[in-house]
Design an enzyme around this catalytic site. Structure first.
Site, PDB file in Angstrom:
ATOM      1  N   SER A   1       0.886  -1.173   0.000  1.00 36.58           N
ATOM      2  CA  SER A   1       0.000   0.000   0.000  1.00 36.58           C
ATOM      3  C   SER A   1       0.919   1.216   0.000  1.00 36.58           C
ATOM      4  CB  SER A   1      -0.829  -0.020   1.288  1.00 36.58           C
ATOM      5  OG  SER A   1      -1.374   1.255   1.549  1.00 36.58           O
TER       6      SER A   1
ATOM      7  N   TYR B   1      -1.258  -1.251  10.414  1.00 41.06           N
ATOM      8  CA  TYR B   1      -1.322  -1.391   8.949  1.00 41.06           C
ATOM      9  C   TYR B   1      -0.009  -0.874   8.338  1.00 41.06           C
ATOM     10  CZ  TYR B   1      -3.372  -1.277   4.239  1.00 41.06           C
ATOM     11  OH  TYR B   1      -3.639  -1.498   2.903  1.00 41.06           O
TER      12      TYR B   1
HETATM   13  N1  LIG Z   1      -8.687  -1.199  -1.229  1.00 41.30           N
HETATM   14  C1  LIG Z   1      -7.735  -0.286  -1.145  1.00 41.30           C
HETATM   15  O1  LIG Z   1      -7.993   0.924  -1.292  1.00 41.30           O
HETATM   16  C2  LIG Z   1      -6.312  -0.719  -0.895  1.00 41.30           C
HETATM   17  C3  LIG Z   1      -5.329   0.272  -0.869  1.00 41.30           C
HETATM   18  C4  LIG Z   1      -4.013  -0.095  -0.626  1.00 41.30           C
HETATM   19  C5  LIG Z   1      -3.690  -1.428  -0.453  1.00 41.30           C
HETATM   20  N2  LIG Z   1      -4.668  -2.377  -0.479  1.00 41.30           N
HETATM   21  C6  LIG Z   1      -4.266  -3.762  -0.290  1.00 41.30           C
HETATM   22  O2  LIG Z   1      -4.844  -4.565  -1.294  1.00 41.30           O
HETATM   23  C7  LIG Z   1      -5.001  -5.912  -0.809  1.00 41.30           C
HETATM   24  C8  LIG Z   1      -6.419  -6.401  -1.098  1.00 41.30           C
HETATM   25  O3  LIG Z   1      -7.317  -5.598  -0.344  1.00 41.30           O
HETATM   26  P1  LIG Z   1      -8.841  -5.347  -0.752  1.00 41.30           P
HETATM   27  O4  LIG Z   1      -9.016  -3.888  -0.876  1.00 41.30           O
HETATM   28  O5  LIG Z   1      -9.229  -6.237  -1.871  1.00 41.30           O
HETATM   29  O6  LIG Z   1      -9.542  -5.776   0.616  1.00 41.30           O
HETATM   30  P2  LIG Z   1     -10.734  -6.778   0.905  1.00 41.30           P
HETATM   31  O7  LIG Z   1     -11.793  -6.679  -0.126  1.00 41.30           O
HETATM   32  O8  LIG Z   1     -11.098  -6.531   2.335  1.00 41.30           O
HETATM   33  O9  LIG Z   1     -10.046  -8.192   0.766  1.00 41.30           O
HETATM   34  C9  LIG Z   1      -9.164  -8.673   1.741  1.00 41.30           C
HETATM   35  C10 LIG Z   1      -8.877 -10.121   1.413  1.00 41.30           C
HETATM   36  O10 LIG Z   1      -8.000 -10.653   2.433  1.00 41.30           O
HETATM   37  C11 LIG Z   1      -8.542 -11.883   2.868  1.00 41.30           C
HETATM   38  N3  LIG Z   1      -8.255 -12.159   4.263  1.00 41.30           N
HETATM   39  C12 LIG Z   1      -8.371 -11.327   5.321  1.00 41.30           C
HETATM   40  N4  LIG Z   1      -8.101 -11.988   6.449  1.00 41.30           N
HETATM   41  C13 LIG Z   1      -7.807 -13.265   6.103  1.00 41.30           C
HETATM   42  C14 LIG Z   1      -7.466 -14.431   6.816  1.00 41.30           C
HETATM   43  N5  LIG Z   1      -7.370 -14.448   8.152  1.00 41.30           N
HETATM   44  N6  LIG Z   1      -7.240 -15.566   6.118  1.00 41.30           N
HETATM   45  C15 LIG Z   1      -7.361 -15.591   4.791  1.00 41.30           C
HETATM   46  N7  LIG Z   1      -7.663 -14.511   4.034  1.00 41.30           N
HETATM   47  C16 LIG Z   1      -7.911 -13.373   4.706  1.00 41.30           C
HETATM   48  C17 LIG Z   1     -10.044 -11.745   2.702  1.00 41.30           C
HETATM   49  O11 LIG Z   1     -10.598 -13.035   2.600  1.00 41.30           O
HETATM   50  P3  LIG Z   1     -11.965 -13.457   3.368  1.00 41.30           P
HETATM   51  O12 LIG Z   1     -12.802 -12.220   3.419  1.00 41.30           O
HETATM   52  O13 LIG Z   1     -12.513 -14.547   2.514  1.00 41.30           O
HETATM   53  O14 LIG Z   1     -11.528 -13.901   4.687  1.00 41.30           O
HETATM   54  C18 LIG Z   1     -10.134 -10.986   1.398  1.00 41.30           C
HETATM   55  O15 LIG Z   1     -10.082 -11.863   0.310  1.00 41.30           O
HETATM   56  C19 LIG Z   1      -4.647  -5.846   0.678  1.00 41.30           C
HETATM   57  O16 LIG Z   1      -3.333  -6.275   0.861  1.00 41.30           O
HETATM   58  C20 LIG Z   1      -4.775  -4.370   0.999  1.00 41.30           C
HETATM   59  O17 LIG Z   1      -3.981  -4.000   2.112  1.00 41.30           O
HETATM   60  C21 LIG Z   1      -5.971  -2.052  -0.684  1.00 41.30           C
END
Ligand SMILES: NC(=O)c1ccc[n+]([C@@H]2O[C@H](COP(=O)([O-])OP(=O)(O)OC[C@H]3O[C@@H](n4cnc5c(N)ncnc54)[C@H](OP(=O)(O)O)[C@@H]3O)[C@@H](O)[C@H]2O)c1
Length: 282
Positions: free
Chosen positions: A151, A164
């Site tokens: 991120s 985070y």
């Molecule tokens: N969205 C943004 O604006 C943003 C910005 C910067 C970086 N990121 C990064 O992008 C990546 C994806 O994020 P996203 O935005 O797609 O978030 P998201 O929709 O909340 O997805 C998070 C994912 O992580 C999985 N996860 C969480 N805890 C887990 C656990 N204990 N075991 C297995 N899987 C787990 C969830 O799976 P389940 O729900 O099935 O458990 C889900 O598939 C992350 O690394 C996040 O930090 C996102």
């Protein structure tokens, strides 16, 4: 074939190996059930990868796996034994996309020790353990790629999210050092740094209003960056509008100034809004 355990022989050999092709590769995507994970899985599928998808929500995982003709392996990354089992059952993996994370938002004093452990385990230790388990076989085959989804909070500090920030900075340090060590092994290492992502994922789900002028990117933009990181063997790629990338770069040079500027833009109130929206996800 070159192995990463033999630096003596590596030093005498040419170091530029061709990047990994996505088509025909076996790719493991963590966090596939999430907003960005869906986009990454679809992008790699469209480029011809054979997918192994993982997450905790089995219904969502099954739907995506059926859509993409992928293998599904549910796993809880907060459980170190489950991470080991996932690596073992995934089989021969050419590409790891370590994308799963908890939002880990909120001030430190609002966390229990158990919640701290879970944030560090899911966001940092699980990606390290998967890389540790999968890399030797990639190096033995002389081809592979690891992509870590960090991120912009892994490059410059943001208010009200020390855990985070810690895990996302940690991923950057881990990946950039590993990239140096694996340079001659045929295994590439990349880190992708999204800013605020609209439409799906943890930022969109939190429904927090950003200050005027702070732009966003889409999950598909992140997915395309992941694919480009692999085929071009890029060390780092930011996925954010130019102003946000510039602000992040300046924060690396002048962190106090950057913190004061973001405070004036309401960073502390925004951090509180994330904490409220994501508190149940610790
Ligand atoms: N969205 C943004 O604006 C943003 C910005 C910067 C970086 N990121 C990064 O992008 C990546 C994806 O994020 P996203 O935005 O797609 O978030 P998201 O929709 O909340 O997805 C998070 C994912 O992580 C999985 N996860 C969480 N805890 C887990 C656990 N204990 N075991 C297995 N899987 C787990 C969830 O799976 P389940 O729900 O099935 O458990 C889900 O598939 C992350 O690394 C996040 O930090 C996102």
């Amino acid at each position: 074939m070159l192995r990463w355990r033999h630096p003596g022989s590596i030093a005498r050999l040419p170091v530029r190996l061709p990047p990994v092709q996505i088509s025909g590769s076996n790719a493991l995507v963590t966090g596939a059930t999430g907003g960005i994970g869906h986009a990454i899985a679809r992008e790699l599928h469209s480029q011809g990868a054979r997918l192994v998808l993982t997450g905790r929500r089995t219904d969502t995982l099954s739907d995506l796996a059926a859509e993409l003709g992928a293998r599904e392996l549910p796993a809880d990354l907060s459980d170190a034994d489950d991470v080991d089992r996932l690596a073992e059952q995934a089989g021969a993996i050419d590409i790891l996309i370590a994308n799963a994370a908890l939002p880990a938002s909120g001030r430190l004093e609002t966390y229990t020790p158990e919640q701290i452990g879970r944030a560090v385990q899911v966001n940092l230790l699980a990606p390290i353990a998967l890389a540790h388990a999968l890399t030797p076989a990639m190096a033995a085959r002389g081809r592979g790629h690891l992509v870590f989804v960090s991120s912009l909070a892994g490059k410059a500090a943001t208010a009200g999210a020390p855990l985070y920030n810690a895990t996302k900075h940690g991923l950057r340090g881990f990946a950039s050092s590993l990239r140096i060590d694996l340079r001659a092994s045929g295994v590439g290492v990349s880190t992708v740094f999204p800013g605020f992502i609209r439409e799906a994922g943890m930022h969109a789900d939190a429904n927090v209003t950003l200050p005027r002028g702070v732009g966003t990117r889409s999950p598909q933009d992140v997915a395309r960056a992941v694919a480009r990181a692999i085929v071009e063997n890029r060390g780092e790629i930011d996925v954010a509008p130019p102003a946000l990338r510039l602000g992040t770069a300046l924060a690396g040079i002048a962190p106090e100034l950057a913190a004061a500027a973001s405070r004036r833009m309401g960073a502390e109130e925004i951090a509180l809004a994330y904490e409220r929206a994501q508190r149940e996800m610790r």
